[in-house]
Design a protein around this motif. Structure first.
Motif, PDB file in Angstrom:
ATOM      1  N   GLN A 299      -3.167  -0.388  -0.102  1.00 12.04           N
ATOM      2  CA  GLN A 299      -3.830  -1.684  -0.160  1.00 12.04           C
ATOM      3  C   GLN A 299      -2.885  -2.794  -0.596  1.00 12.04           C
ATOM      4  N   GLU A 310      -2.370  -4.007  -4.847  1.00 12.22           N
ATOM      5  CA  GLU A 310      -3.791  -4.307  -4.991  1.00 12.22           C
ATOM      6  C   GLU A 310      -4.110  -4.852  -6.374  1.00 12.22           C
ATOM      7  N   PRO A 424     -12.281  -1.561   0.846  1.00 10.07           N
ATOM      8  CA  PRO A 424     -10.900  -1.960   1.081  1.00 10.07           C
ATOM      9  C   PRO A 424     -10.651  -3.366   0.563  1.00 10.07           C
ATOM     10  N   ARG A 425      -9.440  -3.630   0.106  1.00 10.22           N
ATOM     11  CA  ARG A 425      -9.051  -4.963  -0.303  1.00 10.22           C
ATOM     12  C   ARG A 425      -8.111  -5.599   0.715  1.00 10.22           C
TER      13      ARG A 425
END
Length: 442
Positions: A299, A310, A424-425
């Protein structure tokens, strides 16, 4: 271990490329499975919850408001009464919420994940009058006009503390911790579930149930990595410019304060897979490490090799939103400009950031610029690229209500979607990115 490692070399958790048809959205991942690890997590979680909140497991004291459960393994009797025959997950979320609203004496409110519970409360505010009318008319069950009036009154007072106004005896919120749930938990704690404790029976990483939660009375986020199947190893995360570690360490060899990437050996295929989930060792319980999950390697953002993780981006975004008067961050995702072809020809590559907010209906240019400044403070590499003009400023977009709920539905509908549905980012699939792009307000 030398023989084990030589026969089973490390493999990366792959992510399949996006198909033009849009059918393959996510890489294959583990589904919910009633195995030994998930059963252990469920039984130990029940024991820990019973010790901290004995009344929460009494008959009629629990209600799950999402089709998915926070418990990794189906609950055994007597905590789960036999249900009438029907396909798994057949219950409609609206019906589950109505059933919970009819129960005044709830002590434990359950949801598959915190992000799903956020969607439930958002839907409750949007459809509150319809739900009140359904209860007053007795659809389903006996008419409850007094309870319908209580629901209307609770909603009129706003989101803060709504759960306790609806269920005065509520003690704890139970959700399953998975990737990308931190913002949803923070939003719930600050608004709808203000004043309530949160408990997760386990941490479900990319490869299934990994961490066990044994301490509901302590701050959330600490999990024990147990021995047994699946076999868990730890790959040291290099600091700074150091080279990547060549070999893994076992659980008993973990060092306090060190960060590691999880490696899991799948029993079925005998594959040693790097999950991408990064943990920091906070202590030990007997010879097992107690860890806190930090981020997911997959991420990270990188349009010019800057590699913003992230955790770094989330912290920068949190600082920026804290400077937006009255705003509360509910959710966010990022998209690299190449995914949406939004660089505008000769424009420098940049980040497209989609946010859902509470308390702010418009974003000024000044507020948008604050995120880019916070990113430069958090990442010297990003700051240098911005100074040279190699990377353009991050563009922030405010999306409308229900946008992230629609994204989660699209993720869950994918045949390769993971259990639990990680949030999800960073979106790397054009179809999902355009789903949010079509719901931008400003």
């Amino acid at each position: 271990m030398t023989t084990f490692r030589s026969h089973l070399p490390l493999t990366e958790a792959s992510q399949a490329p996006e198909e033009e048809s849009g059918e393959q959205l996510l890489a294959p991942a583990s589904k919910r499975h009633p195995g030994e690890a998930s059963l252990q997590a469920t039984l130990l979680g029940l024991a820990a919850l019973n010790q901290a909140y004995p009344a929460a497991l009494a008959p009629g004291s629990r209600a799950c408001v999402t089709p998915t459960s926070p418990w990794p393994h189906p609950l055994p009797w007597p905590w789960c009464a036999p249900r009438r025959a029907g396909p798994p997950g057949a219950k409609d979320p609206r019906a589950l919420l109505l059933e919970a609203l009819r129960s005044l004496g709830l002590r434990a409110l359950e949801a598959g994940t915190a992000a799903e519970l956020l969607d439930v409360f958002s839907g409750l505010e949007a459809d509150g009058e319809e739900l009140a009318e359904a209860m007053a008319a007795g659809k389903p069950g006996a008419p409850l006009p007094a309870r319908a009036a209580e629901l209307r009154e609770a909603l009129e007072q706003g989101p803060r503390g709504l759960a306790l106004r609806l269920w005065p005896e509520l003690q704890v919120v139970v959700t399953l911790d998975a990737g990308g749930q931190g913002e949803a938990v923070a939003a719930l704690e600050a608004l709808w579930c203000h004043g309530l404790a949160f408990f997760s029976p386990a941490y479900a990483a990319s490869g299934g149930v990994v961490g066990l939660s044994l301490w509901p009375e302590q701050p959330a986020g600490h999990y024990l990595l147990p021995p047994g199947a699946p076999v868990i190893e730890l790959l040291p995360v290099p600091a700074g410019g150091q080279e990547e570690a060549a070999t893994t360490v076992l659980l008993a060899e973990a060092q306090k304060g060190q960060e590691y990437e999880l490696v899991v050996t799948d029993q079925a295929s005998l594959t040693r897979c790097r999950l991408g989930d990064v943990v920091r060792v906070a202590g030990a319980y007997n010879q097992c490490p107690v860890v806190r999950f930090i981020c997911r390697r997959g991420q990270a953002l990188s349009v010019r090799g800057e590699d913003i993780g992230e955790d770094v981006f989330s912290e920068a975004l949190g600082r920026a939103v804290g400077q937006w008067p009255g705003a509360k961050l509910l959710d966010h995702v990022c998209v690299e400009s190449s995914i949406l072809d939004s660089s505008g020809g000769s424009a420098a590559p940049h980040y497209e950031v989609f946010v859902a907010l509470r308390g702010l209906r418009n974003l000024s240019e000044e507020n948008r610029d604050k995120l880019d400044r916070c990113l430069q403070e958090a990442s010297p590499g990003y700051k240098a690229l911005r100074f040279r003009g190699s990377v353009g400023p991050a563009r922030v977009h405010l999306v409308g209500p229900g946008a992230f709920g629609a994204l989660r539905e699209a993720l869950a509908a994918s045949p390769a979607g993971p259990f639990p549905p990680e949030m999800p980012r960073v979106l790397r699939h054009r179809r999902l990115a355009r789903l949010l792009q079509g719901r931008v307000l400003c």
